[in-house]
Design an enzyme around this catalytic site. Structure first.
Site, PDB file in Angstrom:
ATOM      1  N   ASN A 244       0.841  -1.202   0.000  1.00  0.00           N
ATOM      2  CA  ASN A 244       0.000   0.000   0.000  1.00  0.00           C
ATOM      3  C   ASN A 244       0.879   1.256   0.000  1.00  0.00           C
ATOM      4  OD1 ASN A 244      -2.402  -1.454   0.127  1.00  0.00           O
ATOM      5  ND2 ASN A 244      -2.393  -1.480   2.375  1.00  0.00           N
ATOM      6  N   ARG A 247       3.070   1.475  -3.360  1.00  0.00           N
ATOM      7  CA  ARG A 247       2.225   1.836  -4.516  1.00  0.00           C
ATOM      8  C   ARG A 247       1.833   3.313  -4.427  1.00  0.00           C
ATOM      9  NH1 ARG A 247      -1.638  -3.553  -3.979  1.00  0.00           N
ATOM     10  NH2 ARG A 247      -0.277  -5.004  -5.099  1.00  0.00           N
ATOM     11  N   GLU A 367       4.816  -3.994  -8.337  1.00  0.00           N
ATOM     12  CA  GLU A 367       3.865  -3.526  -7.298  1.00  0.00           C
ATOM     13  C   GLU A 367       2.422  -3.762  -7.720  1.00  0.00           C
ATOM     14  OE1 GLU A 367       4.905  -1.868  -4.476  1.00  0.00           O
ATOM     15  OE2 GLU A 367       6.865  -1.025  -4.958  1.00  0.00           O
TER      16      GLU A 367
HETATM   17  P1  TGC Z   1      -6.992 -11.368  -1.076  1.00  0.00           P
HETATM   18  O1  TGC Z   1      -7.944 -12.494  -0.769  1.00  0.00           O
HETATM   19  O2  TGC Z   1      -7.456 -10.194  -1.811  1.00  0.00           O
HETATM   20  O3  TGC Z   1      -6.358 -10.893   0.328  1.00  0.00           O
HETATM   21  C1  TGC Z   1      -5.663 -11.793   1.190  1.00  0.00           C
HETATM   22  C2  TGC Z   1      -5.506 -11.111   2.533  1.00  0.00           C
HETATM   23  O4  TGC Z   1      -4.776  -9.898   2.366  1.00  0.00           O
HETATM   24  C3  TGC Z   1      -5.578  -8.778   2.771  1.00  0.00           C
HETATM   25  N1  TGC Z   1      -5.344  -7.690   1.825  1.00  0.00           N
HETATM   26  C4  TGC Z   1      -4.775  -6.534   2.153  1.00  0.00           C
HETATM   27  N2  TGC Z   1      -4.321  -6.066   3.315  1.00  0.00           N
HETATM   28  C5  TGC Z   1      -3.780  -4.829   3.321  1.00  0.00           C
HETATM   29  N3  TGC Z   1      -3.683  -4.079   2.200  1.00  0.00           N
HETATM   30  C6  TGC Z   1      -4.121  -4.519   1.007  1.00  0.00           C
HETATM   31  N4  TGC Z   1      -3.990  -3.771  -0.087  1.00  0.00           N
HETATM   32  C7  TGC Z   1      -4.688  -5.799   0.936  1.00  0.00           C
HETATM   33  N5  TGC Z   1      -5.225  -6.546  -0.066  1.00  0.00           N
HETATM   34  C8  TGC Z   1      -5.620  -7.695   0.500  1.00  0.00           C
HETATM   35  C9  TGC Z   1      -7.008  -9.271   2.714  1.00  0.00           C
HETATM   36  O5  TGC Z   1      -7.842  -8.532   3.577  1.00  0.00           O
HETATM   37  C10 TGC Z   1      -6.841 -10.699   3.162  1.00  0.00           C
HETATM   38  O6  TGC Z   1      -6.665 -10.691   4.560  1.00  0.00           O
HETATM   39  P2  TGC Z   1      -7.241 -11.899   5.467  1.00  0.00           P
HETATM   40  O7  TGC Z   1      -6.901 -11.502   6.869  1.00  0.00           O
HETATM   41  O8  TGC Z   1      -8.708 -11.967   5.184  1.00  0.00           O
HETATM   42  O9  TGC Z   1      -6.522 -13.134   5.003  1.00  0.00           O
HETATM   43  O10 TGC Z   1      -5.720 -12.018  -1.772  1.00  0.00           O
HETATM   44  P3  TGC Z   1      -5.566 -12.686  -3.174  1.00  0.00           P
HETATM   45  O11 TGC Z   1      -4.580 -13.785  -3.046  1.00  0.00           O
HETATM   46  O12 TGC Z   1      -6.911 -12.981  -3.777  1.00  0.00           O
HETATM   47  O13 TGC Z   1      -4.841 -11.492  -3.939  1.00  0.00           O
HETATM   48  C11 TGC Z   1      -5.378 -10.863  -4.930  1.00  0.00           C
HETATM   49  C12 TGC Z   1      -4.446  -9.836  -5.619  1.00  0.00           C
HETATM   50  C13 TGC Z   1      -4.294 -10.217  -7.054  1.00  0.00           C
HETATM   51  C14 TGC Z   1      -5.113  -8.504  -5.497  1.00  0.00           C
HETATM   52  C15 TGC Z   1      -3.050  -9.737  -4.961  1.00  0.00           C
HETATM   53  O14 TGC Z   1      -2.470 -10.952  -4.889  1.00  0.00           O
HETATM   54  C16 TGC Z   1      -2.123  -8.753  -5.586  1.00  0.00           C
HETATM   55  O15 TGC Z   1      -2.140  -7.553  -5.268  1.00  0.00           O
HETATM   56  N6  TGC Z   1      -1.189  -9.204  -6.478  1.00  0.00           N
HETATM   57  C17 TGC Z   1      -0.136  -8.368  -7.010  1.00  0.00           C
HETATM   58  C18 TGC Z   1       1.186  -8.798  -6.406  1.00  0.00           C
HETATM   59  C19 TGC Z   1       2.110  -7.641  -6.200  1.00  0.00           C
HETATM   60  O16 TGC Z   1       1.734  -6.488  -6.154  1.00  0.00           O
HETATM   61  N7  TGC Z   1       3.371  -7.947  -6.016  1.00  0.00           N
HETATM   62  C20 TGC Z   1       4.342  -6.928  -5.744  1.00  0.00           C
HETATM   63  C21 TGC Z   1       5.679  -7.533  -5.372  1.00  0.00           C
HETATM   64  S1  TGC Z   1       6.776  -6.360  -4.625  1.00  0.00           S
HETATM   65  C22 TGC Z   1       7.264  -5.374  -5.900  1.00  0.00           C
HETATM   66  O17 TGC Z   1       6.841  -5.448  -6.997  1.00  0.00           O
HETATM   67  C23 TGC Z   1       8.283  -4.383  -5.542  1.00  0.00           C
HETATM   68  S2  TGC Z   1       8.862  -3.431  -6.853  1.00  0.00           S
HETATM   69  C24 TGC Z   1       9.914  -2.515  -5.996  1.00  0.00           C
HETATM   70  C25 TGC Z   1      10.441  -1.328  -6.662  1.00  0.00           C
HETATM   71  O18 TGC Z   1       9.837  -0.222  -6.544  1.00  0.00           O
HETATM   72  O19 TGC Z   1      11.558  -1.456  -7.248  1.00  0.00           O
HETATM   73  P1  FAD Z   2       2.506 -12.423 -14.120  1.00  0.00           P
HETATM   74  O1  FAD Z   2       1.830 -12.479 -12.790  1.00  0.00           O
HETATM   75  O2  FAD Z   2       2.939 -13.708 -14.720  1.00  0.00           O
HETATM   76  O3  FAD Z   2       1.577 -11.636 -15.137  1.00  0.00           O
HETATM   77  C1  FAD Z   2       1.777 -11.669 -16.553  1.00  0.00           C
HETATM   78  C2  FAD Z   2       0.589 -10.992 -17.228  1.00  0.00           C
HETATM   79  O4  FAD Z   2      -0.614 -11.709 -16.878  1.00  0.00           O
HETATM   80  C3  FAD Z   2       0.356  -9.551 -16.750  1.00  0.00           C
HETATM   81  O5  FAD Z   2      -0.107  -8.778 -17.824  1.00  0.00           O
HETATM   82  C4  FAD Z   2      -0.752  -9.691 -15.713  1.00  0.00           C
HETATM   83  O6  FAD Z   2      -1.530  -8.494 -15.575  1.00  0.00           O
HETATM   84  C5  FAD Z   2      -1.572 -10.825 -16.313  1.00  0.00           C
HETATM   85  N1  FAD Z   2      -2.339 -11.540 -15.287  1.00  0.00           N
HETATM   86  C6  FAD Z   2      -1.885 -12.271 -14.248  1.00  0.00           C
HETATM   87  N2  FAD Z   2      -2.897 -12.751 -13.533  1.00  0.00           N
HETATM   88  C7  FAD Z   2      -4.034 -12.314 -14.108  1.00  0.00           C
HETATM   89  C8  FAD Z   2      -5.415 -12.460 -13.831  1.00  0.00           C
HETATM   90  N3  FAD Z   2      -5.858 -13.158 -12.781  1.00  0.00           N
HETATM   91  N4  FAD Z   2      -6.308 -11.890 -14.658  1.00  0.00           N
HETATM   92  C9  FAD Z   2      -5.877 -11.141 -15.737  1.00  0.00           C
HETATM   93  N5  FAD Z   2      -4.588 -10.956 -16.055  1.00  0.00           N
HETATM   94  C10 FAD Z   2      -3.673 -11.532 -15.244  1.00  0.00           C
HETATM   95  N6  FAD Z   2       8.924  -8.312  -6.573  1.00  0.00           N
HETATM   96  C11 FAD Z   2       9.287  -8.360  -5.251  1.00  0.00           C
HETATM   97  O7  FAD Z   2       8.776  -9.166  -4.478  1.00  0.00           O
HETATM   98  N7  FAD Z   2      10.219  -7.504  -4.761  1.00  0.00           N
HETATM   99  C12 FAD Z   2      10.835  -6.586  -5.535  1.00  0.00           C
HETATM  100  O8  FAD Z   2      11.663  -5.810  -5.048  1.00  0.00           O
HETATM  101  C13 FAD Z   2      10.507  -6.522  -6.929  1.00  0.00           C
HETATM  102  N8  FAD Z   2      11.155  -5.672  -7.755  1.00  0.00           N
HETATM  103  C14 FAD Z   2      10.932  -5.728  -9.124  1.00  0.00           C
HETATM  104  C15 FAD Z   2      11.731  -4.974  -9.980  1.00  0.00           C
HETATM  105  C16 FAD Z   2      11.529  -5.054 -11.362  1.00  0.00           C
HETATM  106  C17 FAD Z   2      12.434  -4.296 -12.270  1.00  0.00           C
HETATM  107  C18 FAD Z   2      10.482  -5.839 -11.872  1.00  0.00           C
HETATM  108  C19 FAD Z   2      10.220  -5.879 -13.352  1.00  0.00           C
HETATM  109  C20 FAD Z   2       9.705  -6.596 -11.026  1.00  0.00           C
HETATM  110  C21 FAD Z   2       9.929  -6.560  -9.636  1.00  0.00           C
HETATM  111  N9  FAD Z   2       9.193  -7.381  -8.751  1.00  0.00           N
HETATM  112  C22 FAD Z   2       9.522  -7.428  -7.413  1.00  0.00           C
HETATM  113  C23 FAD Z   2       8.254  -8.346  -9.275  1.00  0.00           C
HETATM  114  C24 FAD Z   2       6.890  -7.754  -9.657  1.00  0.00           C
HETATM  115  O9  FAD Z   2       6.145  -7.434  -8.530  1.00  0.00           O
HETATM  116  C25 FAD Z   2       6.173  -8.785 -10.533  1.00  0.00           C
HETATM  117  O10 FAD Z   2       6.855  -8.800 -11.765  1.00  0.00           O
HETATM  118  C26 FAD Z   2       4.697  -8.454 -10.722  1.00  0.00           C
HETATM  119  O11 FAD Z   2       3.985  -8.615  -9.520  1.00  0.00           O
HETATM  120  C27 FAD Z   2       4.052  -9.304 -11.825  1.00  0.00           C
HETATM  121  O12 FAD Z   2       4.384 -10.639 -11.720  1.00  0.00           O
HETATM  122  P2  FAD Z   2       4.942 -11.453 -13.014  1.00  0.00           P
HETATM  123  O13 FAD Z   2       6.062 -10.663 -13.587  1.00  0.00           O
HETATM  124  O14 FAD Z   2       5.231 -12.831 -12.532  1.00  0.00           O
HETATM  125  O15 FAD Z   2       3.770 -11.426 -14.045  1.00  0.00           O
END
Ligand code: TGC
Ligand code: FAD
Length: 391
Positions: A244, A247, A367
Site C-alpha cells: 500500500n 504503490r 507492485e
Molecule cells: P486477497 O484475498 O485479496 O487478500 C488476502 C488477505 O490480504 C488482505 N489484503 C490486504 N491487506 C492490506 N492491504 C491490502 N492492499 C490488501 N489486499 C488484501 C485481505 O484482507 C486478506 O486478509 P485476510 O486476513 O482476510 O486473510 O488475496 P488474493 O490472493 O486474492 O490477492 C489478490 C491480488 C491479485 C489482489 C493480490 O495478490 C495482488 O495484489 N497481487 C499483485 C502482487 C504484487 O503487487 N506484487 C508486488 C511484489 S513487490 C514489488 O513489486 C516491488 S517493486 C519494488 C520497486 O519499486 O523497485
Molecule cells: P505475471 O503475474 O505472470 O503476469 C503476466 C501478465 O498476466 C500480466 O499482464 C498480468 O496483468 C496478467 N495476469 C496475471 N494474472 C491475471 C489475472 N488473474 N487476470 C488477468 N490478467 C492476469 N517483486 C518483489 O517481491 N520484490 C521486488 O523488489 C521486486 N522488484 C521488481 C523490480 C523489477 C524491475 C520488476 C520488473 C519486477 C519486480 N518485482 C519485485 C516483481 C513484480 O512485482 C512482478 O513482476 C509483478 O507482480 C508481476 O508478476 P509477473 O512478472 O510474474 O507477471
C-alpha cells in the site's frame, strides 16, 4: 536546461512549508547529482552507492516512520513529493527509496518487535544498511498467495528454503524482508546478507531500470535465529500492507517521470524549427502539450488528495490501486508522446525520454500490474473477485 515544474493548479499552495522544504532539498540534489550522472549509471548498469548514502543524509529513507527510530516522522504528502522528485531523476532511484522505506523498513516498524525496530531502523534510515523485499517467486508473481518458499521451525532456529526473483536491491542488501510459509501460513522473516544458506545473485540483461539492482534471492537450508521472524503479522495482509505504501509512492513518482518528459518536450518544441517556424507553433503539437498538462494536473490532484487521506488515515487500498494504475499509465503515454515530439532526437540518451519510457514499462508491472489493479477496482465495484477462474 533549468527545470520548471508544472503546477497548473497550484498544488504547492496546499502543502506545508516543511513539505515544500524537503521537496526542494531533494529537487536540488536530483538536479545537481542525479541528472548529470544518470545516463552513465545506466550505461554501466549500476546504482551509485553514494546516492543511497545521500538519501539517508537527507532523511528521506523511511521518512514517515517515527523519529524514535532515527526516521524523519514526516507526512505521506512529503514522502509523495520526494518520490516525485526522485523519479524525475530516474525510476530506479525512486525504486531504491520505495524498497528501503516502504517495503523493508515499514514492515519492521509496523510488525517488528521493539528490539528489531531499534536494531535495524536507525541504520536503514541513515542508508548504512540497505534493505530489500522478497515476495515474488519465479512461478508466483501476481498470485503471491501461492508462494512455495517455506520456513520450518527447528526448535532454536528457522530454516528457509525456496527462491525469490525480481528483487530490487537484492544483491546489495544487508537486510532482506522475506515472506515465506510457516506451517502453511505466510510470515515475514528478516534475513541478513551473511546468513548461512543465503545468496542473492544479480539478474542481468534488463532494458529497463538499468540503474537499479535486480536480483534473485536463494535460500538453501538458510538458517536464521528465532528472533528474526516479524512477530505481529500473519497472512498476505503483511506484504500487502507494505505494498500500500510503496504503490502510494509510485503514484507520485510517476508524475516525476511525466514532468521530466513534458519539460523536455516543451523546450524541444519551442526550439526546433521546421517549415520556418518552431514546431510548438503548430496546432497538433500544442494539442499534445495541452494533453500532457491536463493529464499531469489530474494525476497531481489525485495524488495530493490520496496523500491527505493517507495522512488522515481515511484511505482504502482500492484508492491506491487507482492512483498507481492511472498515474503510471499517464506517465507512459506522456513519455511516448514526448518521444514523438522530439522526432529522431527522442531516441538519443541526450534526452531523458527513452530512459523514462523503458523504466515505466517496469513500473507498470511491478507492485501489482496495471491489470491486477484494474481487477482490484473491479472487485470493489462488483463485489466479485475475478482473479481466479475454474477451467
Ligand atoms: P486477497 O484475498 O485479496 O487478500 C488476502 C488477505 O490480504 C488482505 N489484503 C490486504 N491487506 C492490506 N492491504 C491490502 N492492499 C490488501 N489486499 C488484501 C485481505 O484482507 C486478506 O486478509 P485476510 O486476513 O482476510 O486473510 O488475496 P488474493 O490472493 O486474492 O490477492 C489478490 C491480488 C491479485 C489482489 C493480490 O495478490 C495482488 O495484489 N497481487 C499483485 C502482487 C504484487 O503487487 N506484487 C508486488 C511484489 S513487490 C514489488 O513489486 C516491488 S517493486 C519494488 C520497486 O519499486 O523497485
Ligand atoms: P505475471 O503475474 O505472470 O503476469 C503476466 C501478465 O498476466 C500480466 O499482464 C498480468 O496483468 C496478467 N495476469 C496475471 N494474472 C491475471 C489475472 N488473474 N487476470 C488477468 N490478467 C492476469 N517483486 C518483489 O517481491 N520484490 C521486488 O523488489 C521486486 N522488484 C521488481 C523490480 C523489477 C524491475 C520488476 C520488473 C519486477 C519486480 N518485482 C519485485 C516483481 C513484480 O512485482 C512482478 O513482476 C509483478 O507482480 C508481476 O508478476 P509477473 O512478472 O510474474 O507477471
Amino acid at each position: 536546461m533549468v527545470y520548471e515544474a508544472l503546477d497548473f493548479y497550484d498544488i504547492e499552495s496546499e502543502c506545508t512549508e516543511e513539505e515544500i522544504m524537503v521537496r526542494d532539498m531533494v529537487r536540488d540534489w536530483v538536479d545537481e547529482e542525479v541528472i548529470p550522472n544518470i545516463e552513465a549509471a545506466c550505461r554501466e548498469g549500476r546504482f551509485p552507492e553514494e546516492w543511497g548514502k545521500a538519501l539517508g543524509e537527507m532523511g528521506v529513507l523511511g521518512m514517515t516512520i517515527d523519529e524514535k527510530y532515527g526516521c524523519a516522522g514526516m507526512s505521506y504528502v512529503a514522502y509523495g513529493l520526494v518520490c516525485q522528485e526522485l523519479e524525475r531523476g530516474d525510476s530506479g532511484l525512486r525504486s531504491f527509496a520505495s524498497v528501503q522505506g516502504s517495503l523493508a523498513m515499514f514492515p519492521i516498524s509496523a510488525f517488528g518487535s521493539e528490539e528489531q525496530k531499534m536494531h535495524y531502523l536507525p541504520k536503514m534510515a541513515s542508508g548504512e544498511w540497505i534493505g530489500c523485499f522478497g515476495l515474488t517467486e519465479p512461478d508466483y508473481g501476481s498470485n503471491p498467495g501461492d508462494m512455495i518458499t517455506k520456513a520450518s521451525d527447528q526448535g532454536d532456529h528457522y530454516l528457509l528454503n525456496g527462491a525469490k526473483m525480481w528483487i530490487t536491491n537484492g544483491t546489495v542488501a544487508d537486510v532482506a524482508v522475506v515472506w515465506a510459509k510457516l506451517d502453511g501460513v505466510i510470515r515475514g522473516f528478516i534475513v541478513e546478507k551473511n546468513d548461512p544458506g543465503f545468496s542473492a545473485p544479480e539478474m542481468t540483461g534488463k532494458h529497463s531500470l538499468k540503474a537499479s539492482v535486480t536480483s534473485e534471492l536463494v535460500f538453501q537450508d538458510c538458517k536464521i535465529p528465532k528472533d528474526r521472524m516479524l512477530p505481529s503479522v500473519k497472512g498476505l495482509k503483511g506484504p500487502f500492507s507494505c505494498l500500500n505504501n510503496a504503490r502510494f509512492g509510485i503514484s507520485w513518482g510517476a508524475i516525476g517521470s511525466a514532468q521530466a518528459c513534458f519539460h523536455s518536450a516543451k523546450e524541444y518544441a519551442l526550439s526546433r524549427i521546421q517549415f520556418d517556424h518552431p514546431i510548438a507553433s503548430y496546432q497538433l503539437v500544442q494539442n499534445k502539450l495541452s494533453w500532457m498538462l491536463r493529464e499531469i494536473t489530474k494525476g497531481q490532484l489525485l495524488a495530493l488528495n490520496l496523500g491527505r487521506k493517507k495522512d488522515a488515515g481515511t484511505w482504502i487500498p482500492e484508492q491506491i490501486s487507482l492512483a498507481k494504475m492511472n498515474n503510471v499509465d499517464m506517465a507512459l503515454e506522456i513519455a511516448r508522446m514526448a518521444r514523438d515530439i522530439h522526432g529522431a532526437n527522442g531516441i538519443l540518451d541526450e534526452y531523458p525520454i527513452m530512459r523514462h519510457m523503458a523504466n515505466l514499462e517496469s513500473v507498470k508491472t511491478y507492485e501489482g500490474t496495471h491489470d491486477i489493479h484494474n481487477l482490484i477496482i473491479g472487485r470493489w465495484i462488483t463485489g466479485i473477485q475475478s482473479f481466479t477462474r475454474t477451467l
